[in-house]
Design a protein around this motif. Structure first.
Motif, PDB file in Angstrom:
ATOM      1  N   SER A  50      36.981 121.685 104.065  1.00  0.00           N
ATOM      2  CA  SER A  50      37.400 122.626 103.027  1.00  0.00           C
ATOM      3  C   SER A  50      36.217 123.532 102.727  1.00  0.00           C
ATOM      4  CB  SER A  50      37.818 121.866 101.760  1.00  0.00           C
ATOM      5  OG  SER A  50      36.680 121.327 101.111  1.00  0.00           O
ATOM      6  N   HIS A  51      36.368 124.369 101.715  1.00  0.00           N
ATOM      7  CA  HIS A  51      35.272 125.255 101.340  1.00  0.00           C
ATOM      8  C   HIS A  51      34.159 124.518 100.594  1.00  0.00           C
ATOM      9  CE1 HIS A  51      37.782 125.079  97.802  1.00  0.00           C
ATOM     10  NE2 HIS A  51      36.796 125.560  97.087  1.00  0.00           N
ATOM     11  N   VAL A  52      34.372 123.239 100.284  1.00  0.00           N
ATOM     12  CA  VAL A  52      33.357 122.481  99.542  1.00  0.00           C
ATOM     13  C   VAL A  52      32.890 121.216 100.258  1.00  0.00           C
ATOM     14  CG1 VAL A  52      34.097 123.371  97.288  1.00  0.00           C
ATOM     15  CG2 VAL A  52      35.093 121.247  98.178  1.00  0.00           C
ATOM     16  N   ALA A  53      33.438 120.906 101.439  1.00  0.00           N
ATOM     17  CA  ALA A  53      33.055 119.665 102.121  1.00  0.00           C
ATOM     18  C   ALA A  53      33.069 119.861 103.635  1.00  0.00           C
ATOM     19  CB  ALA A  53      34.004 118.536 101.740  1.00  0.00           C
ATOM     20  N   TRP A  54      32.005 119.358 104.294  1.00  0.00           N
ATOM     21  CA  TRP A  54      31.919 119.425 105.743  1.00  0.00           C
ATOM     22  C   TRP A  54      30.983 118.345 106.244  1.00  0.00           C
ATOM     23  CZ3 TRP A  54      30.426 123.343 102.480  1.00  0.00           C
ATOM     24  CH2 TRP A  54      29.054 123.574 102.344  1.00  0.00           C
ATOM     25  N   ALA A  55      31.049 118.098 107.547  1.00  0.00           N
ATOM     26  CA  ALA A  55      30.198 117.103 108.183  1.00  0.00           C
ATOM     27  C   ALA A  55      29.717 117.668 109.510  1.00  0.00           C
ATOM     28  CB  ALA A  55      30.957 115.797 108.416  1.00  0.00           C
TER      29      ALA A  55
END
Length: 132
Positions: A121-126
């Motif tokens: 999302s626009h607030v979470a990544w890995a």
């Protein structure tokens, strides 16, 4: 260190095992924005990190193998929680195999590393980073 990044996306379905995943234990869909960043210490003879067109095409081919799939039904992922972190590694390793086979051209043999980032999302990544 020089770098270039190319981008694509995938849409998958999957479920997780384990209480830590709460409602994600049920089958659900996910759409990931996928960034692949290629690194090298010195630019090649053409003053580039790697051919952006080839990098874009190879990333597209790798994510195309996962796109519109229920990962729970894929033999490669049997019994595995296909977390965002795990999928970042899968994509990075598959890109690395293509680089090793020459799919990004001879100039790509000078690459030092690769990072794959999946944005949930626009607030979470890995991300997963590996040497080449």
């Amino acid at each position: 260190m020089f770098s270039i990044t190319v981008r694509d996306h995938i849409m998958i379905a999957h479920s997780f095992r384990g209480d830590v995943f709460g409602p994600a234990q049920r089958l659900h869909g996910a759409t990931f924005l996928v960034d692949a960043t290629f690194y090298r210490e010195q630019l090649d003879d053409d003053n580039i990190v790697v051919d952006i067109g080839l990098a874009t095409g190879e990333l597209g081919a790798v994510v195309g193998d996962l796109n519109y799939r229920n990962l729970d039904n894929e033999p490669d992922f049997a019994g595995i929680n296909t977390s965002t972190e795990f999928l970042a590694k899968v994509i990075a390793d598959r890109l690395a195999e293509r680089i090793e086979k020459g799919a990004l051209g001879e100039g790509a043999r000078g690459l030092a590393g690769l990072t794959v980032t999946l944005h949930e999302s626009h607030v979470a990544w890995a991300s997963y980073e590996r040497d080449l």
